[in-house]
Design a protein around this motif. Structure first.
Motif, PDB file in Angstrom:
ATOM      1  N   GLU A   1       0.729  -1.170   0.026  1.00  0.00           N
ATOM      2  CA  GLU A   1       0.119  -0.055   0.239  1.00  0.00           C
ATOM      3  C   GLU A   1       0.767   1.279   0.138  1.00  0.00           C
ATOM      4  OE1 GLU A   1      -2.518   2.663  -0.316  1.00  0.00           O
ATOM      5  OE2 GLU A   1      -3.378   0.575  -0.255  1.00  0.00           O
TER       6      GLU A   1
ATOM      7  N   ARG B   1       0.408   4.431   0.707  1.00  0.00           N
ATOM      8  CA  ARG B   1       0.232   5.219   1.821  1.00  0.00           C
ATOM      9  C   ARG B   1       1.023   4.715   3.069  1.00  0.00           C
ATOM     10  NH1 ARG B   1      -6.219   5.800   0.938  1.00  0.00           N
ATOM     11  NH2 ARG B   1      -5.604   3.689   0.601  1.00  0.00           N
TER      12      ARG B   1
ATOM     13  N   THR C   1       4.961   6.264   3.308  1.00  0.00           N
ATOM     14  CA  THR C   1       5.225   7.567   3.220  1.00  0.00           C
ATOM     15  C   THR C   1       4.113   8.468   4.010  1.00  0.00           C
ATOM     16  OG1 THR C   1       3.879   7.692   1.074  1.00  0.00           O
ATOM     17  CG2 THR C   1       6.316   7.737   0.879  1.00  0.00           C
ATOM     18  N   CYS C   2       4.468   9.575   4.423  1.00  0.00           N
ATOM     19  CA  CYS C   2       3.307  10.388   4.965  1.00  0.00           C
ATOM     20  C   CYS C   2       2.885  11.430   4.124  1.00  0.00           C
ATOM     21  CB  CYS C   2       4.364  10.887   6.273  1.00  0.00           C
ATOM     22  SG  CYS C   2       3.033  12.096   7.301  1.00  0.00           S
ATOM     23  N   SER C   3       1.361  11.163   4.166  1.00  0.00           N
ATOM     24  CA  SER C   3       0.864  12.138   3.074  1.00  0.00           C
ATOM     25  C   SER C   3       0.964  13.548   3.246  1.00  0.00           C
ATOM     26  CB  SER C   3      -0.652  11.616   3.125  1.00  0.00           C
ATOM     27  OG  SER C   3      -0.978  10.506   2.864  1.00  0.00           O
TER      28      SER C   3
ATOM     29  N   GLY D   1       0.956  13.253  -0.488  1.00  0.00           N
ATOM     30  CA  GLY D   1      -0.492  12.637  -0.640  1.00  0.00           C
ATOM     31  C   GLY D   1      -1.030  13.221  -1.946  1.00  0.00           C
TER      32      GLY D   1
ATOM     33  N   GLY E   1      -0.037   6.882  -7.159  1.00  0.00           N
ATOM     34  CA  GLY E   1       0.549   5.483  -6.350  1.00  0.00           C
ATOM     35  C   GLY E   1       2.052   5.200  -6.734  1.00  0.00           C
TER      36      GLY E   1
ATOM     37  N   ARG F   1       4.538   7.666  -5.534  1.00  0.00           N
ATOM     38  CA  ARG F   1       4.640   7.499  -4.070  1.00  0.00           C
ATOM     39  C   ARG F   1       5.382   5.942  -3.921  1.00  0.00           C
ATOM     40  NH1 ARG F   1      -0.322   9.145  -0.435  1.00  0.00           N
ATOM     41  NH2 ARG F   1       1.085   8.506   1.410  1.00  0.00           N
TER      42      ARG F   1
END
Ligand SMILES: Nc1ncnc2c1ncn2[C@@H]1O[C@H](COP(=O)(O)OP(=O)(O)OP(=O)(O)O)[C@@H](O)[C@H]1O
Ligand SMILES: [Mg+2]
Length: 265
Positions: free
Chosen positions: A88, A90, A93-95, A148, A152, A155
């Motif tokens: 995933e 998310r 990483t920190c959005s 954020g 995807g 990220r």
């Protein structure tokens, strides 16, 4: 050399929901070797990676890294040597933080200083942007943009960079392209092999795609019910088609499988 010796993992031991997730796993991976890991749902693939990272402690057995017994090492201590990228985007990483803030935190691993301290000097920020430029996905001019707002694939590329930013030895990838569209997945996969190769990282990559498992890295292991049921060297793998792999795996576990994806028919 990463070595897993007689690893046993049971979740919820002694309760009605007891699950034997890993049974007597023995695996030696040479420095710089890239191993793809394939197996049906619940086979124990993620648990195996968690044992390497240190977030799951085996009830029996040991983990050695370059001959040193690291079984009792905390995940924090192991993080100096082991990087992980999850399925995933998310999770890695920190959005709400920017690209450079995320990377600065990864660069400050093991040091106790705040984000401002981690970002440090203008040279540090330039160095971070240079690392992003090496990904060749055009994000080096967007360093202050919140993560954020990225796609995807972007990220996951940043997650890969965060996992491998500082000197380390072992890269653990858990279906890290599964949530991406085919184009982004191919790009992140290519980036992963390039980073693993240039940095000579010992790599474990879980995938549900038999095609990717055969195409990437040097060796393929297949898991079922907490065990490694097949282990192919580079030479053995070179002769295998996806259909061969599917029927060999099916035979090993006594079930019929659907073509490329590891789905039990
Ligand atoms: N924290 C946990 N608590 C209880 N059971 C767990 C836990 N983590 C995993 N399990 C169980 O252990 C077994 C192996 O799980 P694991 O996540 O390693 O499988 P997997 O091969 O990664 O599967 P998937 O392909 O679905 O990701 C499964 O039966 C799972 O339900
Ligand atoms: Mg899993």
């Amino acid at each position: 050399m990463l070595s897993l010796n007689n690893i046993h993992v049971t979740f919820n031991a002694g309760t009605p929901t007891e699950v034997r997730a890993l049974s007597d796993i023995n695996l030696k991976i040479a420095d710089g070797e890239f191993v793809t890991v394939i197996g049906s749902n619940g086979a124990g693939k993620s648990t195996l990676l968690s044992v390497v990272v240190g977030t799951v402690k085996p009830e029996r057995g040991s983990v050695h890294l370059d001959g040193e017994d690291v079984t009792a090492w905390s995940p924090h201590r192991r993080a100096m040597h082991v990087g992980r990228v999850f399925q995933e985007p998310r999770l890695g990483t920190c959005s709400s933080l920017s690209i450079e803030e995320n990377l600065a935190l990864a660069a400050a691993r093991g040091k106790s200083r705040g984000l401002k301290g981690a970002l440090g000097t203008r040279q540090n920020r330039k160095w971070l942007a240079d690392q992003v430029a090496k990904l060749e996905i055009g994000l080096e001019d967007r360093m202050t943009q919140p993560v954020g707002t990225l796609s995807g694939g972007q990220r996951q590329a940043i997650s890969l960079l965060m996992a491998t930013l500082l000197p380390m030895k072992i890269l653990v990838l858990d279906e890290h392209t599964a949530a991406l569209d085919p184009g982004a997945a191919a790009k992140v996969l290519a980036l992963s092999t390039e980073i693993a190769e240039t940095r000579k990282l010992t790599t474990l990559m879980v995938t549900h795609s038999m095609r990717d498992a055969l195409a990437v890295g040097h060796r393929t292991i297949m898991m079922d019910s907490g065990r490694i049921v097949l282990d192919f060297t580079e030479e053995e793998r070179a002769k295998l088609t996806v259909q061969d792999l599917s029927s060999l795996f099916g035979r090993a576990i006594g079930k019929q499988l659907d073509d490329d994806k590891l789905m039990l028919a």
